[in-house]
Design an enzyme around this catalytic site. Sequence first.
Site, PDB file in Angstrom:
ATOM      1  N   HIS A 221      10.554  -8.877   6.641  1.00  0.00           N
ATOM      2  CA  HIS A 221      10.828  -9.260   5.249  1.00  0.00           C
ATOM      3  C   HIS A 221      10.303 -10.679   5.027  1.00  0.00           C
ATOM      4  O   HIS A 221       9.102 -10.889   5.041  1.00  0.00           O
ATOM      5  CB  HIS A 221      12.337  -9.113   4.987  1.00  0.00           C
ATOM      6  CG  HIS A 221      12.774  -9.331   3.571  1.00  0.00           C
ATOM      7  ND1 HIS A 221      11.935  -9.303   2.502  1.00  0.00           N
ATOM      8  CD2 HIS A 221      14.018  -9.557   3.063  1.00  0.00           C
ATOM      9  CE1 HIS A 221      12.625  -9.520   1.390  1.00  0.00           C
ATOM     10  NE2 HIS A 221      13.887  -9.674   1.691  1.00  0.00           N
ATOM     11  N   HIS A 260       3.691  -2.498   2.738  1.00  0.00           N
ATOM     12  CA  HIS A 260       4.841  -2.733   1.865  1.00  0.00           C
ATOM     13  C   HIS A 260       5.574  -1.409   1.654  1.00  0.00           C
ATOM     14  O   HIS A 260       4.960  -0.356   1.571  1.00  0.00           O
ATOM     15  CB  HIS A 260       4.378  -3.285   0.505  1.00  0.00           C
ATOM     16  CG  HIS A 260       5.471  -3.960  -0.249  1.00  0.00           C
ATOM     17  ND1 HIS A 260       6.394  -3.271  -0.998  1.00  0.00           N
ATOM     18  CD2 HIS A 260       5.794  -5.271  -0.349  1.00  0.00           C
ATOM     19  CE1 HIS A 260       7.232  -4.127  -1.530  1.00  0.00           C
ATOM     20  NE2 HIS A 260       6.899  -5.350  -1.157  1.00  0.00           N
ATOM     21  N   ASP A 313       2.882 -12.092   1.364  1.00  0.00           N
ATOM     22  CA  ASP A 313       3.072 -13.104   2.417  1.00  0.00           C
ATOM     23  C   ASP A 313       1.799 -13.471   3.157  1.00  0.00           C
ATOM     24  O   ASP A 313       1.792 -14.438   3.921  1.00  0.00           O
ATOM     25  CB  ASP A 313       4.122 -12.599   3.420  1.00  0.00           C
ATOM     26  CG  ASP A 313       5.510 -12.635   2.788  1.00  0.00           C
ATOM     27  OD1 ASP A 313       6.307 -11.746   3.033  1.00  0.00           O
ATOM     28  OD2 ASP A 313       5.745 -13.578   1.995  1.00  0.00           O
TER      29      ASP A 313
HETATM   30  C1  SDX Z   1       8.163  -8.748   1.820  1.00  0.00           C
HETATM   31  O1  SDX Z   1      10.716  -5.078  -0.236  1.00  0.00           O
HETATM   32  C2  SDX Z   1      10.150  -6.067  -0.823  1.00  0.00           C
HETATM   33  O2  SDX Z   1       9.970  -6.081  -2.031  1.00  0.00           O
HETATM   34  C3  SDX Z   1       9.745  -7.195   0.103  1.00  0.00           C
HETATM   35  C4  SDX Z   1       8.938  -8.319  -0.532  1.00  0.00           C
HETATM   36  C5  SDX Z   1       9.733  -9.051  -1.557  1.00  0.00           C
HETATM   37  O3  SDX Z   1       9.129  -9.676  -2.451  1.00  0.00           O
HETATM   38  O4  SDX Z   1      10.993  -9.117  -1.395  1.00  0.00           O
HETATM   39  O5  SDX Z   1       7.777  -7.793  -1.146  1.00  0.00           O
HETATM   40  C6  SDX Z   1       8.540  -9.362   0.516  1.00  0.00           C
HETATM   41  O6  SDX Z   1       9.013  -8.572   2.645  1.00  0.00           O
HETATM   42  C7  SDX Z   1       6.741  -8.302   2.030  1.00  0.00           C
HETATM   43  C8  SDX Z   1       6.531  -7.581   3.394  1.00  0.00           C
HETATM   44  C9  SDX Z   1       6.442  -8.681   4.479  1.00  0.00           C
HETATM   45  N1  SDX Z   1       6.444  -8.017   5.817  1.00  0.00           N
HETATM   46  C10 SDX Z   1       5.326  -7.907   6.527  1.00  0.00           C
HETATM   47  O7  SDX Z   1       4.207  -8.250   6.140  1.00  0.00           O
HETATM   48  C11 SDX Z   1       5.547  -7.318   7.918  1.00  0.00           C
HETATM   49  C12 SDX Z   1       4.443  -6.309   8.218  1.00  0.00           C
HETATM   50  N2  SDX Z   1       4.638  -5.129   7.365  1.00  0.00           N
HETATM   51  C13 SDX Z   1       5.211  -3.960   7.964  1.00  0.00           C
HETATM   52  O8  SDX Z   1       6.149  -4.198   8.982  1.00  0.00           O
HETATM   53  C14 SDX Z   1       5.603  -2.899   6.945  1.00  0.00           C
HETATM   54  O9  SDX Z   1       4.527  -2.708   6.134  1.00  0.00           O
HETATM   55  C15 SDX Z   1       6.846  -3.099   6.081  1.00  0.00           C
HETATM   56  C16 SDX Z   1       8.041  -3.388   6.905  1.00  0.00           C
HETATM   57  C17 SDX Z   1       6.622  -4.202   5.113  1.00  0.00           C
HETATM   58  C18 SDX Z   1       7.055  -1.799   5.313  1.00  0.00           C
HETATM   59  O10 SDX Z   1       7.302  -0.827   6.250  1.00  0.00           O
HETATM   60  P1  SDX Z   1       7.701   0.683   5.847  1.00  0.00           P
HETATM   61  O11 SDX Z   1       7.681   0.895   4.387  1.00  0.00           O
HETATM   62  O12 SDX Z   1       8.937   1.046   6.582  1.00  0.00           O
HETATM   63  O13 SDX Z   1       6.475   1.468   6.381  1.00  0.00           O
HETATM   64  P2  SDX Z   1       6.351   1.985   7.874  1.00  0.00           P
HETATM   65  O14 SDX Z   1       6.723   0.907   8.853  1.00  0.00           O
HETATM   66  O15 SDX Z   1       7.055   3.301   7.958  1.00  0.00           O
HETATM   67  O16 SDX Z   1       4.772   2.194   8.009  1.00  0.00           O
HETATM   68  C19 SDX Z   1       4.144   3.363   7.490  1.00  0.00           C
HETATM   69  C20 SDX Z   1       2.855   3.499   8.282  1.00  0.00           C
HETATM   70  C21 SDX Z   1       3.114   3.485   9.790  1.00  0.00           C
HETATM   71  O17 SDX Z   1       2.073   4.191  10.405  1.00  0.00           O
HETATM   72  P3  SDX Z   1       2.360   5.692  10.930  1.00  0.00           P
HETATM   73  O18 SDX Z   1       3.516   5.580  11.916  1.00  0.00           O
HETATM   74  O19 SDX Z   1       2.734   6.483   9.664  1.00  0.00           O
HETATM   75  O20 SDX Z   1       1.045   6.120  11.554  1.00  0.00           O
HETATM   76  O21 SDX Z   1       2.017   2.361   8.034  1.00  0.00           O
HETATM   77  C22 SDX Z   1       1.866   1.607   9.241  1.00  0.00           C
HETATM   78  C23 SDX Z   1       2.978   2.026  10.162  1.00  0.00           C
HETATM   79  O22 SDX Z   1       2.598   1.859  11.522  1.00  0.00           O
HETATM   80  N3  SDX Z   1       1.988   0.189   8.883  1.00  0.00           N
HETATM   81  C24 SDX Z   1       1.284  -0.782   9.436  1.00  0.00           C
HETATM   82  C25 SDX Z   1       1.710  -1.959   8.795  1.00  0.00           C
HETATM   83  N4  SDX Z   1       2.643  -1.662   7.900  1.00  0.00           N
HETATM   84  C26 SDX Z   1       2.818  -0.329   7.954  1.00  0.00           C
HETATM   85  N5  SDX Z   1       0.336  -0.782  10.408  1.00  0.00           N
HETATM   86  C27 SDX Z   1      -0.173  -1.987  10.742  1.00  0.00           C
HETATM   87  N6  SDX Z   1       0.176  -3.173  10.189  1.00  0.00           N
HETATM   88  C28 SDX Z   1       1.115  -3.186   9.208  1.00  0.00           C
HETATM   89  N7  SDX Z   1       1.454  -4.339   8.657  1.00  0.00           N
END
Ligand code: SDX
Length: 376
Positions: A221, A260, A313
Site C-alpha cells: 500500500h 493496482h 507510487d
Molecule cells: C497504492 O487501493 C488503493 O487505492 C491504493 C492506492 C491509494 O491511493 O490508496 O492507489 C495506493 O497502494 C498503490 C499500490 C502501491 N503498491 C505497489 O506498488 C506494490 C506492488 N503492487 C502489487 O503488490 C499489486 O499490484 C497490488 C498489491 C497493488 C495489487 O494486488 P492485487 O490486486 O491483489 O493483484 P494480485 O497481487 O492478485 O496480482 C494479480 C496478478 C498476479 O499475477 P498472477 O498470479 O495472476 O499470474 O498480477 C501480478 C500478480 O503476480 N502482479 C504483479 C504486480 N502486481 C500484480 N506482477 C509484478 N509486479 C507487480 N507490481
Amino acid sequence: MDQVELHPGLRGIYLDNTRSSFIDGTAGTLLYQGYNIHDLARESTFEEVTYLLWFGRLPTMAELRQFDVDLRTNRAIPPGVMAVIDLIKNGHPMDVLRTAVSALAAFDPDAGDNSFEASIRKGARLTAQFPAIVATHARLRQGKAPVAPDPLLNHAANFLYMLHGQKPDATSTRAVDLDLILHAEHGSNASSFAARVAASTLADLHAAVTAGLATLKGPLHGGAAEGVMALVHAIGSPENAEPYVKRLLAEGKHVMGFGHRVYKTEDPRARHLRDLARKMGEDRGLPAWYTILTRVEEAMAPLRQKGIHVNVDFYSGAVYYLLGIPEDLFVPIFAISRIAGWICQVLEQYANNNLIRPLLHYAGPVDLPYVPLKDR
Ligand code: SDX
C-alpha cells in the site's frame, strides 16, 4: 458444512455508497466529490481539495481563506507530544507518526466528541500537525533542533521549511502541493477501509486515523514509493534495469510502483508525477536514476496486457528524492496527504453508520473431544 461464496481481500465487494471519490479502473478515471483529478491537479491546492473532500463542495474565497487560517494556526505540537517524539526518535517515521497521533488524543479538547463539527476541528488540527510531526521527528533524529512552523507559509511550503530549516522555492512548494493533491483520497483503499472499520464502532477520530496510519505502512500500500527507490538503487545503472526486472518477475516478485487492485490501465495520477519528476530531473541534469525509472517502466510494458501498469507510487518517490527528502519519509508524506481522505471517509461512516463486521467461513474440525492435560 454449508457452501458459501468467499471473497478473499474483499476483492470486488461494494461496502456502501460514497460521494468521496469515483474510480473507474478500466477507463483510468478518478474524481474527488465529482471533480476530475486532472482539473484539481492543474487548478487546485491541497487546502482547497481537503475542504472539498470534507464539505462535499468547493469553498468560496472567504471559506477557503478561513480554512487556510485554521490550518496555519494549528500546526503546533503540544510539548507532551514533542517529548514522546523525542523519546522514540530512533523509530521508523511511520511508527513515530502513529504514536504521536495516539498521544495527541490525550491533549485534544474534542477527543471524545464524534459530532461533525468536532470532527472537523480535530481533522483540521491533525491535518495541520502531521507535517509538523514528520518534520520535527526528522530533525530530532539527526540531532538538530526542531523548526517552529511559519504561519506565513502554505501547507506544502511549511512542511519543507520545517524539514530543511530554509524557505523552499516556488517549484519545490508546487511539487509537494501537487503530490498532496494526488494522494489525498482514493475510495476504500486498505488504510481508508481500516479507518472506516474503526469509525464504524464509533471509535473517535484519533483512533480511526491511527488505524489508517498502521495500515498505510505496508509495502503493498503506502510503502511502495520507498520500495521503488530501493529498487532503483539495487539496479544501479540504466543498462541493468531490464535484466533486473526480468529476474524479479521470473522469481514471481512484485515490482514496486506497478499494478493496482482497481486500475487495470494507467493510474491517472501517475502522469502528473511522471511529468513532475522529469521536469525536476531536467532542472538537475536528469540524474541516472531517473533514466533507470524510465527503463524499468519500459521493461514492465509487456505486463500491461495483464492490466499491470504504473501506479501513483512509481514516480512519487522520484519527486521526493529530488526534493532531498529521506526515503523513509516517503510513506509519512503519503499520510500527510491521505489524512484528508481518511477524515472524509470517517465523516461519511459516522453520518450513516453500520458496524463493519464481515464473516469468516469456518473450515476447521468440529466437536473434537477435550483430552485432559494429564492424558496428552
Ligand atoms: C497504492 O487501493 C488503493 O487505492 C491504493 C492506492 C491509494 O491511493 O490508496 O492507489 C495506493 O497502494 C498503490 C499500490 C502501491 N503498491 C505497489 O506498488 C506494490 C506492488 N503492487 C502489487 O503488490 C499489486 O499490484 C497490488 C498489491 C497493488 C495489487 O494486488 P492485487 O490486486 O491483489 O493483484 P494480485 O497481487 O492478485 O496480482 C494479480 C496478478 C498476479 O499475477 P498472477 O498470479 O495472476 O499470474 O498480477 C501480478 C500478480 O503476480 N502482479 C504483479 C504486480 N502486481 C500484480 N506482477 C509484478 N509486479 C507487480 N507490481
